[in-house]
Design a protein around this motif. Structure first.
Motif, PDB file in Angstrom:
ATOM      1  N   ASP A  56      20.745  -5.113  71.566  1.00  0.00           N
ATOM      2  CA  ASP A  56      20.407  -3.357  71.651  1.00  0.00           C
ATOM      3  C   ASP A  56      21.577  -2.721  72.353  1.00  0.00           C
ATOM      4  OD1 ASP A  56      18.042  -3.987  70.415  1.00  0.00           O
ATOM      5  OD2 ASP A  56      16.724  -3.730  72.173  1.00  0.00           O
ATOM      6  N   ARG A  57      22.164  -3.240  73.627  1.00  0.00           N
ATOM      7  CA  ARG A  57      23.220  -2.647  74.401  1.00  0.00           C
ATOM      8  C   ARG A  57      24.408  -2.427  73.348  1.00  0.00           C
ATOM      9  NH1 ARG A  57      25.236  -2.385  79.527  1.00  0.00           N
ATOM     10  NH2 ARG A  57      23.717  -3.479  80.204  1.00  0.00           N
ATOM     11  N   TYR A  58      24.628  -3.256  72.618  1.00  0.00           N
ATOM     12  CA  TYR A  58      25.896  -3.065  71.536  1.00  0.00           C
ATOM     13  C   TYR A  58      25.638  -2.403  70.462  1.00  0.00           C
ATOM     14  CZ  TYR A  58      28.597  -6.217  74.664  1.00  0.00           C
ATOM     15  OH  TYR A  58      29.318  -6.691  76.078  1.00  0.00           O
ATOM     16  N   ALA A  59      24.565  -2.486  70.101  1.00  0.00           N
ATOM     17  CA  ALA A  59      23.894  -1.803  68.731  1.00  0.00           C
ATOM     18  C   ALA A  59      24.019  -0.283  69.258  1.00  0.00           C
ATOM     19  CB  ALA A  59      22.537  -2.057  68.366  1.00  0.00           C
ATOM     20  N   SER A  60      23.694   0.263  70.601  1.00  0.00           N
ATOM     21  CA  SER A  60      23.375   1.553  70.744  1.00  0.00           C
ATOM     22  C   SER A  60      24.840   2.133  70.871  1.00  0.00           C
ATOM     23  CB  SER A  60      22.921   1.782  72.126  1.00  0.00           C
ATOM     24  OG  SER A  60      23.770   1.170  73.110  1.00  0.00           O
ATOM     25  N   ILE A  61      25.749   1.337  70.966  1.00  0.00           N
ATOM     26  CA  ILE A  61      27.267   1.822  70.636  1.00  0.00           C
ATOM     27  C   ILE A  61      27.787   1.744  69.272  1.00  0.00           C
ATOM     28  CG2 ILE A  61      29.860   1.036  71.418  1.00  0.00           C
ATOM     29  CD1 ILE A  61      28.662   0.055  73.815  1.00  0.00           C
ATOM     30  N   LEU A  62      27.428   0.731  68.529  1.00  0.00           N
ATOM     31  CA  LEU A  62      28.046   0.605  67.131  1.00  0.00           C
ATOM     32  C   LEU A  62      27.242   1.699  66.237  1.00  0.00           C
ATOM     33  CD1 LEU A  62      27.891  -3.304  66.978  1.00  0.00           C
ATOM     34  CD2 LEU A  62      30.005  -1.997  67.009  1.00  0.00           C
ATOM     35  N   ARG A  63      26.063   1.965  66.358  1.00  0.00           N
ATOM     36  CA  ARG A  63      25.386   2.922  65.558  1.00  0.00           C
ATOM     37  C   ARG A  63      26.038   4.090  65.406  1.00  0.00           C
ATOM     38  NH1 ARG A  63      20.563   0.774  67.690  1.00  0.00           N
ATOM     39  NH2 ARG A  63      20.326   2.608  68.857  1.00  0.00           N
ATOM     40  N   PRO A  64      26.507   4.927  66.502  1.00  0.00           N
ATOM     41  CA  PRO A  64      27.212   6.147  66.373  1.00  0.00           C
ATOM     42  C   PRO A  64      28.483   6.014  65.998  1.00  0.00           C
ATOM     43  CG  PRO A  64      26.787   5.681  68.861  1.00  0.00           C
ATOM     44  CD  PRO A  64      25.991   4.561  67.873  1.00  0.00           C
ATOM     45  N   LEU A  65      29.317   4.885  66.502  1.00  0.00           N
ATOM     46  CA  LEU A  65      30.623   4.848  66.144  1.00  0.00           C
ATOM     47  C   LEU A  65      30.729   4.612  64.702  1.00  0.00           C
ATOM     48  CD1 LEU A  65      32.054   2.252  68.458  1.00  0.00           C
ATOM     49  CD2 LEU A  65      33.001   4.354  68.065  1.00  0.00           C
ATOM     50  N   LEU A  66      29.861   3.850  63.920  1.00  0.00           N
ATOM     51  CA  LEU A  66      29.842   3.746  62.524  1.00  0.00           C
ATOM     52  C   LEU A  66      29.144   4.626  61.597  1.00  0.00           C
ATOM     53  CD1 LEU A  66      30.125  -0.247  62.966  1.00  0.00           C
ATOM     54  CD2 LEU A  66      31.886   1.307  62.353  1.00  0.00           C
ATOM     55  N   GLY A  67      28.551   5.345  61.956  1.00  0.00           N
ATOM     56  CA  GLY A  67      27.379   6.155  61.384  1.00  0.00           C
ATOM     57  C   GLY A  67      26.529   5.364  60.528  1.00  0.00           C
ATOM     58  N   VAL A  68      25.923   4.321  61.341  1.00  0.00           N
ATOM     59  CA  VAL A  68      24.537   3.658  60.362  1.00  0.00           C
ATOM     60  C   VAL A  68      23.537   3.577  61.336  1.00  0.00           C
ATOM     61  CG1 VAL A  68      26.436   2.188  59.332  1.00  0.00           C
ATOM     62  CG2 VAL A  68      25.563   1.553  61.521  1.00  0.00           C
ATOM     63  N   THR A  69      22.403   3.255  60.599  1.00  0.00           N
ATOM     64  CA  THR A  69      21.201   3.065  61.211  1.00  0.00           C
ATOM     65  C   THR A  69      21.099   1.811  61.855  1.00  0.00           C
ATOM     66  OG1 THR A  69      20.096   2.212  59.417  1.00  0.00           O
ATOM     67  CG2 THR A  69      19.837   4.814  59.596  1.00  0.00           C
ATOM     68  N   ASP A  70      20.128   1.373  62.643  1.00  0.00           N
ATOM     69  CA  ASP A  70      19.838   0.120  63.137  1.00  0.00           C
ATOM     70  C   ASP A  70      19.551  -0.925  62.115  1.00  0.00           C
ATOM     71  OD1 ASP A  70      19.913  -1.158  65.960  1.00  0.00           O
ATOM     72  OD2 ASP A  70      17.894  -1.995  65.152  1.00  0.00           O
ATOM     73  N   ALA A  71      18.811  -0.674  61.128  1.00  0.00           N
ATOM     74  CA  ALA A  71      18.608  -1.526  59.929  1.00  0.00           C
ATOM     75  C   ALA A  71      19.807  -1.858  59.273  1.00  0.00           C
ATOM     76  CB  ALA A  71      17.356  -0.960  58.989  1.00  0.00           C
ATOM     77  N   GLU A  72      20.620  -0.875  59.016  1.00  0.00           N
ATOM     78  CA  GLU A  72      21.927  -1.034  58.255  1.00  0.00           C
ATOM     79  C   GLU A  72      22.937  -1.770  58.772  1.00  0.00           C
ATOM     80  OE1 GLU A  72      21.733   3.044  55.562  1.00  0.00           O
ATOM     81  OE2 GLU A  72      22.753   3.018  57.647  1.00  0.00           O
ATOM     82  N   LEU A  73      23.034  -1.679  60.238  1.00  0.00           N
ATOM     83  CA  LEU A  73      23.779  -2.504  61.065  1.00  0.00           C
ATOM     84  C   LEU A  73      23.390  -3.960  61.359  1.00  0.00           C
ATOM     85  CD1 LEU A  73      26.056  -2.328  63.214  1.00  0.00           C
ATOM     86  CD2 LEU A  73      24.390  -1.936  65.051  1.00  0.00           C
ATOM     87  N   ARG A  74      22.355  -4.214  61.278  1.00  0.00           N
ATOM     88  CA  ARG A  74      21.699  -5.449  61.621  1.00  0.00           C
ATOM     89  C   ARG A  74      21.283  -6.368  60.094  1.00  0.00           C
ATOM     90  NH1 ARG A  74      20.174  -6.008  67.243  1.00  0.00           N
ATOM     91  NH2 ARG A  74      19.884  -3.986  68.005  1.00  0.00           N
ATOM     92  N   GLY A  75      21.324  -5.400  59.013  1.00  0.00           N
ATOM     93  CA  GLY A  75      20.932  -5.955  57.864  1.00  0.00           C
ATOM     94  C   GLY A  75      19.462  -6.476  57.807  1.00  0.00           C
ATOM     95  N   THR A  76      18.761  -5.436  58.157  1.00  0.00           N
ATOM     96  CA  THR A  76      17.274  -5.865  58.426  1.00  0.00           C
ATOM     97  C   THR A  76      16.430  -4.681  58.001  1.00  0.00           C
ATOM     98  OG1 THR A  76      16.937  -5.301  60.889  1.00  0.00           O
ATOM     99  CG2 THR A  76      17.352  -7.693  60.391  1.00  0.00           C
ATOM    100  N   ALA A  77      15.222  -5.361  57.499  1.00  0.00           N
ATOM    101  CA  ALA A  77      14.442  -4.034  56.977  1.00  0.00           C
ATOM    102  C   ALA A  77      13.837  -3.525  58.410  1.00  0.00           C
ATOM    103  CB  ALA A  77      13.135  -4.795  56.119  1.00  0.00           C
ATOM    104  N   VAL A  78      13.573  -2.130  58.176  1.00  0.00           N
ATOM    105  CA  VAL A  78      13.007  -1.315  59.322  1.00  0.00           C
ATOM    106  C   VAL A  78      11.507  -2.013  59.636  1.00  0.00           C
ATOM    107  CG1 VAL A  78      12.568   0.849  60.445  1.00  0.00           C
ATOM    108  CG2 VAL A  78      14.648   0.677  58.749  1.00  0.00           C
ATOM    109  N   PRO A  79      11.313  -2.378  60.702  1.00  0.00           N
ATOM    110  CA  PRO A  79       9.801  -2.986  61.048  1.00  0.00           C
ATOM    111  C   PRO A  79       8.708  -1.624  61.026  1.00  0.00           C
ATOM    112  CG  PRO A  79      11.121  -2.811  63.069  1.00  0.00           C
ATOM    113  CD  PRO A  79      12.113  -2.557  62.147  1.00  0.00           C
ATOM    114  N   GLN A  80       7.948  -1.977  60.173  1.00  0.00           N
ATOM    115  CA  GLN A  80       6.787  -1.001  60.227  1.00  0.00           C
ATOM    116  C   GLN A  80       5.976  -1.147  61.681  1.00  0.00           C
ATOM    117  OE1 GLN A  80       4.499  -1.239  56.810  1.00  0.00           O
ATOM    118  NE2 GLN A  80       6.178  -0.772  55.336  1.00  0.00           N
TER     119      GLN A  80
END
Length: 377
Positions: A56-80
């Motif tokens: 989560d620490r690195y995801a919080s940096i990568l998302r705004p850098l790359l303009g992607v959602t968490d699901a797009e970054l990790r390649g997972t479906a958004v958990p409902q």
């Protein structure tokens, strides 16, 4: 499970070393303690190969850098969200939604306006989390709004915000997210019984089709948007849709249709001194904006008069439209290249690259690289 980090990085045109540099820079700005450069290089390689999970620490940096959602970054479906058992929670949420019309809807609209302003000045990449949360809150509110009088204002707010989210996703190179967001916007516009928001979402969605290699389908979609309860559309929206058709026709090499659409846009645009559509604030279009658009169309048609239109608009367009400025300088680069004016073209290309990088625009970065490739530089 594989993740989308490599694709998002490639969309930016960054090497792994550049990504590490940008991660370190952003972490320093936000006072976040992260690994050394050497360790980060290993992490990035292992993240992209699926050998290490992105925390989560690195995801919080990568998302705004790359303009992607968490699901797009990790390649997972958004958990409902897990469904709550019982009626009490359901009724609480229905009651809360019933109060939105007089309380939270104005706040939703104000938040959308803030995000729109930040987007055009700084780009979409750093707004992914805020935009996703903003849209999700409105979708949730609409889900639990029961009566039509409550649903309509929420749906209208959602339509505007989802269209903005879709355009941001398209600019960031997240095509699937853009398409899905436009579908959300169209459905919300239908719930709101708003032909303006529906036509606008259809018009912007046409760009996804054009960039995906379906130019004729894109033209047909924007024409259908113009027929969508035309009598209820504002003149400025109709001018915007005609300009969109002109651009798409020009890109498809349909010169006569492009020029006719441009003439229609010019005749429809109100001469009222306003910049925005009073009925739908998503639309920015006045004589200066239209001049820039006309220059873009003429460049695509190979018309030598494009350069006069573009320089005329260069001094007239609001400087806060930073990303649009990248497009304008790309057009000027192309216009100068057509005239064999290489040095002038280089100057505008440098400016276009600077603005594209400043806003994190994948779309304009690709156009810059295309101009470089086509010019042989």
């Amino acid at each position: 499970m594989t993740n989308g980090l490599k694709g998002a990085r490639a969309g930016r045109g960054w090497s792994q070393d550049r990504l590490v540099y940008e991660m370190r820079r952003l972490a320093e700005q936000r006072l976040i303690d992260i690994a050394s450069v050497a360790s980060l290089k290993t992490y990035v390689s292992e993240w992209e190969n699926g050998r290490r999970t992105i925390t989560d620490r690195y995801a919080s940096i990568l998302r705004p850098l790359l303009g992607v959602t968490d699901a797009e970054l990790r390649g997972t479906a958004v958990p409902q969200e897990m469904q709550t058992d019982g009626y009490a929670e359901l009724l609480n949420r229905i009651d809360a939604a019933g109060n939105l019309g007089e309380s939270l809807v104005p706040s939703f609209l104000a938040q959308t306006e803030l995000l729109r302003t930040m987007d055009r000045q700084m780009g979409a990449a750093g707004l992914v989390d805020q935009m996703a949360g903003h849209v999700a809150a409105m979708e949730d509110a609409l889900t639990f709004a029961v009566l039509e009088g409550t649903r309509k204002p929420i749906a209208a707010a959602l339509a505007g915000a989802s269209t903005l989210a879709a355009w941001q996703a398209l600019d960031a190179g997240a095509v699937d997210r853009a398409w899905r967001s436009y579908e959300v916007a169209k459905k919300a516009a239908q719930d709101a019984e708003s032909p303006l928001y529906l036509a606008h979402a259809m018009g912007e969605q046409a760009y996804v089709l054009a960039e995906a290699g379906r130019p004729q389908l894109a033209i047909e979609l924007v024409r259908e948007a113009q027929r969508t309860q035309r009598e209820r559309q504002s003149l400025r929206l109709r001018a915007w849709l005609a300009s969109t058709e002109a651009e798409l026709c020009a890109a498809a090499g349909q010169e006569l249709e492009a020029r006719k659409a441009l003439e229609r846009a010019t005749s429809l645009l109100p001469d009222d001194g306003e910049v925005r559509d009073a009925e739908m604030l998503s639309i920015f279009l006045n004589a200066d904006h239209l001049a820039r658009w006309r220059g873009n169309v003429l460049v695509k048609l190979g018309d030598g008069s494009a350069i006069e239109e573009l320089y005329a608009s260069l001094g007239g367009v609001d400087a806060s439209f930073v990303r649009a400025g990248a497009g304008l300088h790309c057009d000027l680069t192309q216009a100068h290249l057509a005239r064999g004016e290489v040095e002038d073209a280089r100057l505008h290309l440098q400016r276009a690259r600077l603005l594209a990088n400043r806003t994190g625009s994948v779309r304009y970065r690709r156009r810059v690289e295309s101009l470089v490739e086509n010019s042989g530089w």
